[in-house]
Design a protein around this motif. Structure first.
Motif, PDB file in Angstrom:
ATOM      1  N   THR A 183       0.716  -1.135  -0.135  1.00 51.42           N
ATOM      2  CA  THR A 183       0.087   0.339  -0.126  1.00 51.42           C
ATOM      3  C   THR A 183       0.637   1.116   0.029  1.00 51.42           C
ATOM      4  OG1 THR A 183      -1.864  -1.278   1.422  1.00 51.42           O
ATOM      5  CG2 THR A 183      -1.773   1.511   1.421  1.00 51.42           C
ATOM      6  N   HIS A 204      -1.746  -1.240  -3.816  1.00 53.00           N
ATOM      7  CA  HIS A 204      -2.577  -0.246  -4.143  1.00 53.00           C
ATOM      8  C   HIS A 204      -2.979   1.493  -3.391  1.00 53.00           C
ATOM      9  CE1 HIS A 204      -4.494  -4.205  -3.391  1.00 53.00           C
ATOM     10  NE2 HIS A 204      -3.732  -4.563  -2.900  1.00 53.00           N
ATOM     11  N   HIS A 227      -4.590   1.562   6.822  1.00 54.28           N
ATOM     12  CA  HIS A 227      -4.321   0.701   6.131  1.00 54.28           C
ATOM     13  C   HIS A 227      -2.350   0.150   5.724  1.00 54.28           C
ATOM     14  CE1 HIS A 227      -7.473   1.979   3.640  1.00 54.28           C
ATOM     15  NE2 HIS A 227      -7.807   2.867   4.344  1.00 54.28           N
TER      16      HIS A 227
END
Length: 464
Positions: A183, A204, A227
């Motif tokens: 991420t 991501h 996240h």
């Protein structure tokens, strides 16, 4: 069939990897198992997958072409980062380009460049024919290190790595730090090629709202907690596309959060030379512990003579050198490095930059006034640079405006190109240096009259 093909194209399913079970995939797709059986059989007939008796279906061990544009949502091409880049780069000489990201060719220091080229013509044969060193030309690395030391960033030339371009500098760092599925934090809005590059690395992206003093620190902290990103990419000074610069308070908060959550920051400092006085830099405040600085000379000197750089802590530079050898067999062209060094080290370059700043200051003001007459309002007046991030008249979709403009041979940069969550529908980025042709404003007025309007202009943007 399409769902499986997308997973294979995006490398979510690798060659040799087992596909979801028939019953499990049927539940996921909300279809009958017999439908999945038929789909798998057709894919097997095409050679895309194969069956193992009593075991299931697997991705065929064939080289699968990877299409970057297929990773992530399939956006309308008028608001797709690849579309905007290709339209700008491939545009003919007669195309109007207020949406592009560079200065007009006639603004660049041609005299100094030609003098440097003549000098290179008399250089030793080794410079003209051999590979460069693995870390790049020492004279240019020394010059860059001295410039950064003048800003308060204490480093030597051994902490500077030259790369073939600024984009390739970021790509090299992503290769070093990221793996598919990781991420990464980006700003909303952010430079659209950050998105394009990160798509290629199959990570991501989580977007954090960007305000007039930098990213929203509350949202930033929430994103870190929720996240757990491994990387954040941003422009600290003259942010692309907004033109904003970090405040000291936001800079310190971002660094504190990055340290607490063990997140690395890439600070793209490509617009630094356009600032009249330096704003806070994350790399300087951090001392290159969690922050990696990158930059290039394409905006101020030449986009044709490509060369970028990375400034980072010594152990990371060492690893990045090996990676650059593996992927590029060394750094940038020695000819390009020597040419850039020759121009940067001359007194005329400083005068060139001062002239650019003065010229752009006048153009920003004049262009903002002309756009305002059309109902296109700058979100802020930047301290420097050549971008104006503008709010369009109520109800006007920037993608519709870009389509209408393209029909008249004019390339624009609509807001959602810069937005991962697509929240910038009613914004547009303008390059003031490319807007000296009066026809641009005539075409904008005409396009605004032609495009449909819609109710509601909320976009979740603009928090200070």
């Amino acid at each position: 069939m399409e769902a499986i093909q997308r997973r294979i194209n995006s490398r979510a399913l690798q060659p040799g990897e087992k596909l979801p079970s028939i019953r499990g995939f049927a539940a996921t797709m909300q279809v009958s198992p017999s439908t999945v059986v038929e789909a798998y059989d057709r894919l097997a007939a095409d050679g895309i997958i194969y069956a193992r008796r009593g075991s299931g279906f697997y991705v065929a061990p064939l080289t699968q072409p990877f299409a970057v544009a297929k990773v992530g949502p399939q956006l309308d091409r008028s608001v797709d980062p690849f579309w905007v880049s290709r339209q700008s780069l491939d545009a003919g000489a007669d195309t109007l380009k207020p949406g592009c990201g560079w200065l007009p060719a006639e603004w660049m220091p041609h005299t100094q460049m030609r003098q440097a080229l003549r000098s290179l013509g008399r250089a030793e044969e080794v410079l003209l024919t051999d590979y460069g060193s693995t870390q790049g030309a020492m004279n240019l690395r020394r010059l860059l290190a001295r410039q950064m030391m003048d800003e308060g960033l204490n480093l030597g030339p051994d902490q500077v790595l030259l790369t073939p371009s600024g984009t390739q500098a970021i790509d090299l760092i992503c290769r070093f730090l990221l793996r598919p599925g990781d991420t990464v934090l980006v700003d909303d809005p952010c430079y659209f090629n950050f998105q394009a590059l990160l798509r290629a690395h199959q990570v991501h992206m989580i977007a954090v709202p960007y305000g007039k003093n930098g990213p929203d620190t509350d949202h930033f902290e929430q994103a870190l907690i929720q996240h757990k990103p491994s990387l954040y990419i941003t422009n600290s000074a003259l942010h692309n596309p907004t033109g904003a610069s970090l405040s000291p308070q936001v800079a310190h908060k971002i660094l504190t959060l990055a340290t607490a959550h063990d997140m690395v920051i890439i600070e793209d400092d490509i617009f630094a030379a356009f600032e009249p006085t330096p704003s806070p830099r994350l790399a300087t405040l951090d001392g290159l512990q969690q922050v990696i600085r990158v930059g290039s000379f394409s905006k101020t000197l030449s986009a044709s003579v490509r060369c970028g750089y990375i400034a980072a802590r010594p152990d990371w530079i060492e690893a990045l050198v090996d990676l650059q050898v593996a992927t590029n067999f060394g750094g940038p062209s020695p000819v390009a490095s020597e040419l850039i060094y020759s121009v940067l080290s001359s007194g005329s370059y400083r005068k060139h930059i001062e002239t650019l700043r003065d010229r752009l200051a006048i153009l920003r003001s004049d262009t903002a006034g002309r756009l305002s007459e059309l109902g296109i309002i700058p979100w802020l007046m930047p301290r420097g640079g050549f971008y104006l991030w503008c709010k369009l008249p109520d109800g006007v979709d920037s993608a519709d405006l870009a389509r209408a403009a393209l029909a008249d041979n004019m390339v624009l940069a609509p807001g959602n190109v810069f937005s991962v969550p697509q929240t910038m529908t009613h914004f547009m980025r303008f390059n003031v240096s490319q807007m000296q042709n009066p026809q641009i404003f005539e075409l904008l007025e005409q396009a605004l009259a032609e495009v449909p309007t819609c109710k509601g202009t909320g976009n979740g943007f603009g928090k200070d």
